[in-house]
Design a protein around this motif. Structure first.
Motif, PDB file in Angstrom:
ATOM      1  N   SER A 149      30.669  26.458 -18.344  1.00 28.47           N
ATOM      2  CA  SER A 149      29.763  25.446 -17.794  1.00 28.47           C
ATOM      3  C   SER A 149      29.727  24.187 -18.646  1.00 28.47           C
ATOM      4  O   SER A 149      29.551  23.083 -18.128  1.00 28.47           O
ATOM      5  N   GLY A 150      29.858  24.354 -19.952  1.00 27.50           N
ATOM      6  CA  GLY A 150      29.829  23.201 -20.840  1.00 27.50           C
ATOM      7  C   GLY A 150      28.506  23.001 -21.540  1.00 27.50           C
ATOM      8  O   GLY A 150      28.098  21.873 -21.806  1.00 27.50           O
ATOM      9  N   ALA A 151      27.848  24.104 -21.902  1.00 28.86           N
ATOM     10  CA  ALA A 151      26.605  24.007 -22.673  1.00 28.86           C
ATOM     11  C   ALA A 151      26.892  23.360 -24.020  1.00 28.86           C
ATOM     12  O   ALA A 151      27.993  23.446 -24.547  1.00 28.86           O
ATOM     13  N   ILE A 152      25.871  22.734 -24.614  1.00 25.05           N
ATOM     14  CA  ILE A 152      26.049  21.999 -25.865  1.00 25.05           C
ATOM     15  C   ILE A 152      26.585  22.906 -26.964  1.00 25.05           C
ATOM     16  O   ILE A 152      27.335  22.467 -27.845  1.00 25.05           O
ATOM     17  N   LYS A 182      34.165  26.135 -10.467  1.00 24.66           N
ATOM     18  CA  LYS A 182      33.852  25.993  -9.042  1.00 24.66           C
ATOM     19  C   LYS A 182      32.571  25.213  -8.798  1.00 24.66           C
ATOM     20  O   LYS A 182      32.298  24.800  -7.680  1.00 24.66           O
ATOM     21  N   ASP A 183      31.784  24.990  -9.871  1.00 24.38           N
ATOM     22  CA  ASP A 183      30.549  24.216  -9.760  1.00 24.38           C
ATOM     23  C   ASP A 183      30.845  22.762 -10.109  1.00 24.38           C
ATOM     24  O   ASP A 183      31.085  22.430 -11.267  1.00 24.38           O
ATOM     25  N   SER A 184      30.839  21.890  -9.117  1.00 20.84           N
ATOM     26  CA  SER A 184      31.171  20.480  -9.349  1.00 20.84           C
ATOM     27  C   SER A 184      30.144  19.776 -10.228  1.00 20.84           C
ATOM     28  O   SER A 184      30.411  18.692 -10.753  1.00 20.84           O
ATOM     29  N   GLU A 185      28.949  20.383 -10.391  1.00 15.35           N
ATOM     30  CA  GLU A 185      27.900  19.782 -11.209  1.00 15.35           C
ATOM     31  C   GLU A 185      27.901  20.320 -12.639  1.00 15.35           C
ATOM     32  O   GLU A 185      27.015  19.966 -13.425  1.00 15.35           O
ATOM     33  N   ALA A 186      28.850  21.151 -12.988  1.00 14.43           N
ATOM     34  CA  ALA A 186      28.895  21.740 -14.334  1.00 14.43           C
ATOM     35  C   ALA A 186      29.015  20.638 -15.383  1.00 14.43           C
ATOM     36  O   ALA A 186      29.813  19.705 -15.228  1.00 14.43           O
ATOM     37  N   PRO A 187      28.247  20.706 -16.471  1.00 18.61           N
ATOM     38  CA  PRO A 187      28.273  19.664 -17.509  1.00 18.61           C
ATOM     39  C   PRO A 187      29.647  19.464 -18.143  1.00 18.61           C
ATOM     40  O   PRO A 187      29.921  18.385 -18.672  1.00 18.61           O
ATOM     41  N   ILE A 188      30.504  20.475 -18.077  1.00 17.64           N
ATOM     42  CA  ILE A 188      31.826  20.365 -18.702  1.00 17.64           C
ATOM     43  C   ILE A 188      32.629  19.210 -18.100  1.00 17.64           C
ATOM     44  O   ILE A 188      33.465  18.588 -18.768  1.00 17.64           O
ATOM     45  N   PHE A 189      32.366  18.870 -16.832  1.00 20.06           N
ATOM     46  CA  PHE A 189      33.114  17.796 -16.177  1.00 20.06           C
ATOM     47  C   PHE A 189      32.768  16.420 -16.752  1.00 20.06           C
ATOM     48  O   PHE A 189      33.553  15.485 -16.642  1.00 20.06           O
ATOM     49  N   GLU A 190      31.584  16.294 -17.363  1.00 18.82           N
ATOM     50  CA  GLU A 190      31.217  15.031 -18.011  1.00 18.82           C
ATOM     51  C   GLU A 190      32.105  14.760 -19.224  1.00 18.82           C
ATOM     52  O   GLU A 190      32.308  13.606 -19.618  1.00 18.82           O
ATOM     53  N   LEU A 191      32.627  15.832 -19.801  1.00 16.72           N
ATOM     54  CA  LEU A 191      33.421  15.749 -21.021  1.00 16.72           C
ATOM     55  C   LEU A 191      34.917  15.739 -20.739  1.00 16.72           C
ATOM     56  O   LEU A 191      35.698  15.220 -21.535  1.00 16.72           O
ATOM     57  N   ALA A 192      35.298  16.286 -19.593  1.00 20.79           N
ATOM     58  CA  ALA A 192      36.713  16.525 -19.304  1.00 20.79           C
ATOM     59  C   ALA A 192      37.467  15.233 -18.990  1.00 20.79           C
ATOM     60  O   ALA A 192      36.939  14.318 -18.369  1.00 20.79           O
ATOM     61  N   ASP A 193      38.728  15.205 -19.422  1.00 20.34           N
ATOM     62  CA  ASP A 193      39.641  14.134 -19.025  1.00 20.34           C
ATOM     63  C   ASP A 193      40.184  14.396 -17.625  1.00 20.34           C
ATOM     64  O   ASP A 193      40.444  13.467 -16.858  1.00 20.34           O
ATOM     65  N   HIS A 249      28.802  25.227 -26.738  1.00 14.31           N
ATOM     66  CA  HIS A 249      30.256  25.313 -26.633  1.00 14.31           C
ATOM     67  C   HIS A 249      30.894  23.953 -26.910  1.00 14.31           C
ATOM     68  O   HIS A 249      31.913  23.870 -27.607  1.00 14.31           O
ATOM     69  N   ARG A 250      30.303  22.910 -26.413  1.00 15.31           N
ATOM     70  CA  ARG A 250      30.863  21.570 -26.587  1.00 15.31           C
ATOM     71  C   ARG A 250      30.991  21.210 -28.063  1.00 15.31           C
ATOM     72  O   ARG A 250      31.922  20.508 -28.464  1.00 15.31           O
ATOM     73  N   ALA A 251      30.055  21.696 -28.872  1.00 14.67           N
ATOM     74  CA  ALA A 251      30.089  21.386 -30.300  1.00 14.67           C
ATOM     75  C   ALA A 251      31.343  21.917 -30.969  1.00 14.67           C
ATOM     76  O   ALA A 251      31.764  21.392 -32.001  1.00 14.67           O
ATOM     77  N   GLY A 252      31.959  22.927 -30.374  1.00  9.66           N
ATOM     78  CA  GLY A 252      33.129  23.530 -30.994  1.00  9.66           C
ATOM     79  C   GLY A 252      34.454  23.015 -30.494  1.00  9.66           C
ATOM     80  O   GLY A 252      35.499  23.368 -31.056  1.00  9.66           O
ATOM     81  N   MET A 253      34.457  22.158 -29.433  1.00  6.38           N
ATOM     82  CA  MET A 253      35.740  21.724 -28.870  1.00  6.38           C
ATOM     83  C   MET A 253      35.757  20.270 -28.431  1.00  6.38           C
ATOM     84  O   MET A 253      36.739  19.783 -27.894  1.00  6.38           O
ATOM     85  N   GLN A 254      34.680  19.542 -28.689  1.00  7.77           N
ATOM     86  CA  GLN A 254      34.525  18.204 -28.133  1.00  7.77           C
ATOM     87  C   GLN A 254      35.517  17.195 -28.719  1.00  7.77           C
ATOM     88  O   GLN A 254      35.787  16.164 -28.111  1.00  7.77           O
ATOM     89  N   THR A 255      36.068  17.497 -29.887  1.00 14.21           N
ATOM     90  CA  THR A 255      37.032  16.567 -30.494  1.00 14.21           C
ATOM     91  C   THR A 255      38.466  16.850 -30.043  1.00 14.21           C
ATOM     92  O   THR A 255      39.405  16.243 -30.576  1.00 14.21           O
ATOM     93  N   SER A 256      38.663  17.741 -29.081  1.00 14.94           N
ATOM     94  CA  SER A 256      40.000  17.983 -28.527  1.00 14.94           C
ATOM     95  C   SER A 256      40.539  16.686 -27.935  1.00 14.94           C
ATOM     96  O   SER A 256      39.797  15.893 -27.361  1.00 14.94           O
ATOM     97  N   LYS A 257      41.848  16.492 -28.077  1.00 19.06           N
ATOM     98  CA  LYS A 257      42.438  15.210 -27.646  1.00 19.06           C
ATOM     99  C   LYS A 257      42.407  15.066 -26.120  1.00 19.06           C
ATOM    100  O   LYS A 257      42.080  14.013 -25.597  1.00 19.06           O
ATOM    101  N   THR A 258      42.769  16.115 -25.381  1.00 15.67           N
ATOM    102  CA  THR A 258      42.717  16.105 -23.911  1.00 15.67           C
ATOM    103  C   THR A 258      42.021  17.376 -23.450  1.00 15.67           C
ATOM    104  O   THR A 258      42.370  18.477 -23.891  1.00 15.67           O
ATOM    105  N   ILE A 259      41.041  17.227 -22.558  1.00  8.32           N
ATOM    106  CA  ILE A 259      40.254  18.370 -22.087  1.00  8.32           C
ATOM    107  C   ILE A 259      40.426  18.509 -20.579  1.00  8.32           C
ATOM    108  O   ILE A 259      40.245  17.540 -19.829  1.00  8.32           O
ATOM    109  N   VAL A 260      40.788  19.708 -20.154  1.00  5.36           N
ATOM    110  CA  VAL A 260      40.927  20.033 -18.739  1.00  5.36           C
ATOM    111  C   VAL A 260      39.895  21.105 -18.398  1.00  5.36           C
ATOM    112  O   VAL A 260      39.821  22.135 -19.089  1.00  5.36           O
TER     113      VAL A 260
END
Length: 320
Positions: free
Chosen positions: A266-269, A286-297, A271-282
């Motif tokens: 989902s992209g909870a904070i 299935k949830d279009s409102e998942a917070p992970i999409f705010e971070l994804a390239d 989890h994001r704290a451990g991978m947010q500096t990745s160069k490209t995020i995919v």
């Protein structure tokens, strides 16, 4: 130019990739001087020289394997005395960060951990860090003593720059605290054949949406098609679907790969704290409102049980 000490992370002379990244970064600051502790210095020397080490200080003693980190702190302190460097660089592993902290105290110096970039400033090395769960980027410098800095893996691409790489013996005298804690046994970690999670250039992680330990086979298949490491969210780990050693997040491991694929996360904070500096995020969810999409390239809104096998098949067909 000033000398920059680089602690060599290796396994019996097999130099790990983060050390080559450190040598590349060290060349921005001065002349890299590698410090190789333990067996295998002669085997490691050509690789270190190929990546810019002008000198290689080597020491081998049973204390490095029979005891915990204190003997390595003694050795690095001896290297500092011998070289008088402008900075000391180590990879941001758990052991190296403990060595760095102890060394900074020993030298009366400042410490910066988990840098993601290094540059030379007017008053010394500048370290870039991602802080507060990677919400902010800071630029810091040490204002007292010799800077001791640890750098996250994958912060720089290793670049060859052949140098002399003269192998020299480092004289080390161990203090009384070096033998305070003995290692009484070791159990080798079982190899999966995949890259180490924190060092991998590509990471594929699964979360709550994977919906069971048996379904992580889909995540592993995608990872294997890419030559990637496998990670997991805290929810997946807490559910017992994947080992804790593979958890990516604030309370797990921090990764910074070139490509991070989040499936069913989902992209909870946390989890994001451990991978947010990745160069490209995919992100695949299935949830279009998942917070992970705010971070994804790049984002795929869809069922991972359909998308992941199709992606694996496509990658396999293109690489076979």
């Amino acid at each position: 130019m000033a000398d920059i000490l680089v602690h060599v992370d290796h396994a019996d002379g097999d130099v790990r990739k983060p050390t080559l990244e450190l040598l590349t970064l060290a060349r921005r600051l001065g002349d890299p001087v590698a410090v190789h502790l333990g067996p295998g210095a002669e085997a490691a020397a050509p690789v270190l020289a190929e990546h810019g080490a002008v000198r290689i200080l080597a020491a081998d003693a049973p204390e490095f394997t029979d005891y915990l980190v204190a003997p390595k702190v003694d050795a690095l302190a001896s290297a500092v005395d011998a070289v008088s460097p402008a900075a000391v660089l180590l990879a941001s592993s758990a052991e190296a960060k403990e060595i760095a902290a102890r060394l900074a105290v020993r030298l009366g110096s400042g410490l910066i951990t988990d840098a993601v970039d290094l540059t030379q400033g007017d008053e010394g090395p500048l370290a870039v860090q991602s802080v507060f769960a990677a919400e902010f980027t800071t630029v810091s410098r040490v204002t007292r003593g010799i800077p001791v800095i640890t750098v996250k893996p994958n912060s720089a691409a290793p670049e060859a720059a052949p140098a002399a790489g003269a192998l020299e013996e480092l004289a080390v005298s161990f203090g009384p605290l070096a033998t305070g804690t003995r290692v009484v046994s070791r159990e080798p970690r079982q190899s999966t054949g995949r890259p180490e999670l924190t060092e991998a250039a590509i990471v594929v992680s699964g979360g709550r949406g994977v919906n069971g330990a048996e379904n992580f086979a889909l995540i592993e298949a995608l990872a294997d098609s890419l030559g990637a490491a496998v990670g997991a969210s805290r929810a997946a780990v807490d559910a017992g679907w994947y080992p804790h050693s593979s958890q990516v997040g604030q309370t797990g491991k921090t990764v910074s790969p070139q490509l991070y694929i989040a499936t069913g996360i989902s992209g909870a904070i946390q989890h994001r704290a451990g991978m947010q500096t990745s160069k490209t995020i995919v992100a695949i969810n299935k949830d279009s409102e998942a917070p992970i999409f705010e971070l994804a390239d790049y984002g795929v809104v869809g069922d991972l049980f359909t998308v992941v096998p199709a992606l694996t098949d496509e990658i396999t067909s293109r690489t076979s």
